[in-house]
Design an enzyme around this catalytic site. Structure first.
Site, PDB file in Angstrom:
ATOM      1  N   GLU A  79       8.679 -47.290  37.797  1.00  0.00           N
ATOM      2  CA  GLU A  79       7.735 -46.424  37.832  1.00  0.00           C
ATOM      3  C   GLU A  79       6.125 -46.951  37.946  1.00  0.00           C
ATOM      4  O   GLU A  79       5.405 -46.596  38.712  1.00  0.00           O
ATOM      5  CB  GLU A  79       7.620 -45.679  36.714  1.00  0.00           C
ATOM      6  CG  GLU A  79       8.695 -44.600  36.451  1.00  0.00           C
ATOM      7  CD  GLU A  79       9.802 -45.080  36.040  1.00  0.00           C
ATOM      8  OE1 GLU A  79      10.180 -46.333  35.557  1.00  0.00           O
ATOM      9  OE2 GLU A  79      10.815 -44.402  36.437  1.00  0.00           O
TER      10      GLU A  79
ATOM     11  N   GLU B  35      21.121 -36.498  39.093  1.00  0.00           N
ATOM     12  CA  GLU B  35      21.348 -37.828  39.948  1.00  0.00           C
ATOM     13  C   GLU B  35      22.013 -37.806  41.115  1.00  0.00           C
ATOM     14  O   GLU B  35      21.457 -38.950  41.964  1.00  0.00           O
ATOM     15  CB  GLU B  35      22.057 -38.572  38.748  1.00  0.00           C
ATOM     16  CG  GLU B  35      21.565 -38.682  37.192  1.00  0.00           C
ATOM     17  CD  GLU B  35      20.278 -39.633  37.228  1.00  0.00           C
ATOM     18  OE1 GLU B  35      19.944 -40.290  38.373  1.00  0.00           O
ATOM     19  OE2 GLU B  35      19.614 -39.743  36.210  1.00  0.00           O
TER      20      GLU B  35
ATOM     21  N   ASP C 153       9.409 -35.564  32.899  1.00  0.00           N
ATOM     22  CA  ASP C 153       8.790 -36.145  33.810  1.00  0.00           C
ATOM     23  C   ASP C 153       8.551 -35.771  35.166  1.00  0.00           C
ATOM     24  O   ASP C 153       7.272 -35.207  35.657  1.00  0.00           O
ATOM     25  CB  ASP C 153       8.959 -37.815  33.829  1.00  0.00           C
ATOM     26  CG  ASP C 153      10.486 -38.060  33.960  1.00  0.00           C
ATOM     27  OD1 ASP C 153      11.420 -36.856  34.138  1.00  0.00           O
ATOM     28  OD2 ASP C 153      10.856 -39.287  34.077  1.00  0.00           O
TER      29      ASP C 153
ATOM     30  N   ARG D 185      19.723 -39.439  44.220  1.00  0.00           N
ATOM     31  CA  ARG D 185      19.991 -40.906  44.788  1.00  0.00           C
ATOM     32  C   ARG D 185      20.977 -40.522  45.976  1.00  0.00           C
ATOM     33  O   ARG D 185      20.642 -41.406  47.044  1.00  0.00           O
ATOM     34  CB  ARG D 185      20.705 -41.561  43.518  1.00  0.00           C
ATOM     35  CG  ARG D 185      19.961 -41.500  42.398  1.00  0.00           C
ATOM     36  CD  ARG D 185      20.640 -42.529  41.383  1.00  0.00           C
ATOM     37  NE  ARG D 185      20.310 -42.473  40.180  1.00  0.00           N
ATOM     38  CZ  ARG D 185      20.187 -43.320  39.236  1.00  0.00           C
ATOM     39  NH1 ARG D 185      20.821 -44.421  39.528  1.00  0.00           N
ATOM     40  NH2 ARG D 185      19.628 -43.246  37.745  1.00  0.00           N
TER      41      ARG D 185
HETATM   42  C1  DMJ Z   1      14.867 -42.867  38.541  1.00  0.00           C
HETATM   43  O1  DMJ Z   1      16.356 -42.373  38.613  1.00  0.00           O
HETATM   44  C2  DMJ Z   1      14.229 -41.809  39.074  1.00  0.00           C
HETATM   45  O2  DMJ Z   1      12.940 -42.454  39.372  1.00  0.00           O
HETATM   46  C3  DMJ Z   1      14.093 -40.798  38.050  1.00  0.00           C
HETATM   47  O3  DMJ Z   1      13.053 -39.846  38.450  1.00  0.00           O
HETATM   48  C4  DMJ Z   1      13.503 -41.480  36.809  1.00  0.00           C
HETATM   49  N1  DMJ Z   1      14.775 -42.441  36.380  1.00  0.00           N
HETATM   50  C5  DMJ Z   1      14.882 -43.444  37.356  1.00  0.00           C
HETATM   51  C6  DMJ Z   1      14.009 -44.704  37.271  1.00  0.00           C
HETATM   52  O4  DMJ Z   1      13.400 -45.052  36.171  1.00  0.00           O
END
Ligand code: DMJ
Length: 665
Positions: free
Chosen positions: A565, A297, A430, A301
């Site tokens: 998404e 994270e 994912d 971010r």
């Molecule tokens: C975000 O922090 C990123 O896109 C991550 O890959 C998946 N989750 C969240 C958004 O849904």
């Protein structure tokens, strides 16, 4: 006995005292262990008559304080469970009873904080004539065109060979994949504003004026300003806004929302807001803190956000901060297997897995590569790139995949997959797939191993996870659990249409684009079939013949976290096809966010129930990705200037932070 003593004495003793039932306050006739007995009592039951005459009230009075408290506690607990498990009940009880957050003391009465639900056909914002109406949410969509197209999961001979990737040759940018020639230089031919030659605009163009583009872009700026106002007023410098309680929550204590939003402000031309945020970064942001942060994270971010802001602005303030946090995250890689731990203390320089396991999440350890590779390129220090490349190398060779699909966990001691048998494109896996493709693009399409793993995985998706729903034939990506197919699809999977389209744009097989379009339709239906027009977190598709609707949503899955998404994929699909329907779909979604998640005093909130437009039940949280990703992708979707973050020059990290493609850097 002083009044203080009286207050401290339990109410039961006082009331019994008043009734003369207690003669000695210091020796109350009660038992302090739990024994609830509504049945026979010795000495009080002879022939049954006397016992039946006793009123419930007397029996209640005979219970000890502890017993009464316990019963009351259980009743209250049952009541809360009832409310939590059936949100529509709250509609009737909301006058003072609703509270889904533990921090209830800070929360004012929730429903009044949300805008009054807007009746369909009565939009709060200026609408375009082209906007689709939101009526008939529960009805299955008319999708005959999809049914006619045939099943993309019918991959035939290609699937049979999917596990035996053989690159047959590579000459001058053309490689072969299962007999298909892939022109990896495909995207170098552009019209002058960067448009792809593929898919000339459909004939809807005339309907859309420059004005409608301007209106939509302004609406996104307005949404951002509103979200920013909430953050600024109630959560400035903290991680996340809690817009209903007008407070904030801390995750890492690093101003997460502010950093995640920096490049969005730059892209949206919100100069004033950008400058005040930059001043905070310069004056307040320090990583010399004794805090545990999550490696993934923080990388996507914070490191990603700082790197992209540096590239967009050229301001070395952001590069210096990126270097600082990057080096502080490195202890995570000191593990026996070199598969990183999930958590790092950026002040102490120590790292560890979660307390309950020595596993890391596969998506997390494979979705930090774009950022660390870029940090190496900028600093000319190879250790960052080496650390993340090692993970990809190991996972490339690892047993336990299903036709290129990876399990969800990997052990940091032995470097092996754990909890095997579950294969999903959703949570915990994912962005592994996303970063295979994006690393390949970032590095100038030279790293064949990444491409091979990506192509094999997409074949694995087609072979194992792709199905059609009933009755409308929506193509969806399910999951496999220990050999059993499940029709469950996370909203997170909606990154896939965009990634597939990006691959096709970069020369990968054109059937990837076909699949992207079909999945894009499905993700849109996940929104438009809900009563609020907003997607739930998880859906289940019906597959049996005779189903009356395609999508089912379980009670526990009805929340919407303002995730990006679908909007992200709409952006890619629009860039590559120029089909304005994708902009229209996005416009519809933006207005539904405004209807159901906008908090009047500032900010947007995640909601509990996308199926109840009258009371969507706010969760009181605005995740940083709403500003970092969702609003940014809205803006880029509505912009017809494809030079604003050209996809020939930038690749977006999984948190929507654009990083340069090295060949063009
Ligand atoms: C975000 O922090 C990123 O896109 C991550 O890959 C998946 N989750 C969240 C958004 O849904």
């Amino acid at each position: 006995m002083s009044s203080t003593t009286v207050r401290a004495t339990d109410w039961r003793n006082i009331s019994q005292f008043r009734k003369g039932l207690v003669t000695d306050m210091h020796q109350p006739s009660r038992r302090d262990y739990v024994s609830i007995n509504f049945g026979h009592r010795s000495g009080s039951y002879n022939n049954g008559k006397h016992w039946r005459k006793q009123s419930c009230w007397r029996k209640w009075k005979q219970l000890s304080r502890l017993q009464r408290s316990l019963i009351l506690f259980i009743l209250v607990l049952l009541f809360i469970c009832l409310i939590a498990s059936y949100p529509t009940v709250t509609e009737h009880l909301r006058d003072g009873h609703q509270d889904t957050d533990s921090n209830s003391a800070m929360k004012p009465f929730i429903p009044q904080m949300l805008p009054e639900p807007v009746k369909r056909g009565q939009p709060p914002m200026q609408e375009q004539p082209s906007q689709r109406k939101l009526s008939n949410k529960r009805r299955p969509p008319v999708l005959n065109h999809l049914q006619k197209k045939g099943n993309t999961s019918d991959t035939g001979a290609v699937d049979k060979a999917a596990d035996s990737i053989k690159k047959k040759g590579k000459e001058q940018g053309v490689i072969s994949w299962h007999g298909a020639m892939i022109d990896i230089n495909h995207n170098t031919e552009r019209t002058k504003n960067g448009e792809n030659k593929e898919g000339s605009p459909p004939n809807q163009k005339a309907k859309f004026s420059k004005e409608s583009e301007a209106v939509r872009l302004a609406a996104v700026q307005e949404a951002f300003r509103h979200a920013w106002k909430g953050y600024k007023d109630f959560a400035w410098g903290h991680d996340e806004l809690k817009p209903i309680s007008k407070s904030y929550s801390e995750w890492f204590g690093l101003g997460l929302t502010l950093i995640d939003a920096l490049d969005t402000m730059w892209i949206l031309s919100l100069k004033e807001e950008f400058e005040e945020a930059k001043a905070w970064v310069a004056a307040e942001l320090t990583f010399n803190k004794n805090v545990d942060v999550n490696l993934f994270e923080t990388t996507i971010r914070i490191l990603g956000g700082l790197l992209s802001t540096y590239h967009l602005t050229g301001d070395t303030l952001f590069l210096d901060k990126a270097k600082d946090i990057g080096s502080r995250l490195m202890p995570a890689f000191n593990t026996p297997s070199k598969i990183p731990y999930s958590d790092v203390n950026i002040g102490k320089g120590t790292a560890h897995p979660p307390h309950w396991t020595s596993d890391s999440t596969v998506a997390e350890v494979t979705s930090i590569q774009l950022e660390f590779r870029e940090l190496s390129r900028l600093t000319q220090k190879p250790q960052y790139q080496d650390a993340v490349a090692e993970i990809m190398k190991q996972i490339h060779k690892l047993d336990g995949k299903l036709d290129g699909l990876v399990p969800m966990f990997i052990n940091t001691n032995n470097g092996q997959f754990t909890h095997q048998g579950i294969y999903t494109l959703g949570a915990r896996a994912d962005s592994y797939y996303e970063y295979l493709l994006k690393q390949w693009i970032q590095g100038g399409k030279k790293e064949d191993q990444l491409l091979e793993d990506y192509l094999q995985a997409i074949e694995g998706v087609k072979k194992n996870l792709l199905q059609k729903s009933s009755p409308s034939g929506l193509t969806f990506v399910g999951e496999v659990s220990h050999g059993q197919f499940s029709s469950k699809m996370d909203h997170l999977v909606c990154f896939l249409p965009g990634t597939l389209a990006l691959g096709a744009y970069n020369g990968l097989p054109s059937d990837h684009m076909d699949l992207a379009k079909q999945l894009m339709e499905t993700c849109y239906q996940m929104y438009t079939q809900m009563e609020t027009g907003l997607s739930p977190e998880i859906v289940h598709f019906n597959m049996h013949q005779g189903s009356t609707r395609d999508i089912d949503v379980k009670l526990a899955d009805r929340h919407n976290l303002l995730r990006p998404e679908t909007v992200e994929s709409l952006f890619y699909l629009y860039r590559f096809t120029k089909d304005h329907k994708y902009q229209d779909w996005g416009w519809e979604i933006l207005q539904n966010f405004n209807r159901y998640t906008k908090v009047p005093s500032g900010g947007y909130t995640s909601i509990n129930n996308v199926c109840d437009p009258d009371y969507p039940s706010p969760r009181d949280k605005m995740d940083s990705f709403f500003l970092g990703e969702t609003l940014k992708y809205f803006y880029l979707l509505f912009s017809d200037d494809f030079n604003v973050i050209s996809l020939d020059q930038y690749v977006f990290n999984t948190e929507a932070h654009p990083l340069p493609i090295w060949a063009s850097a």
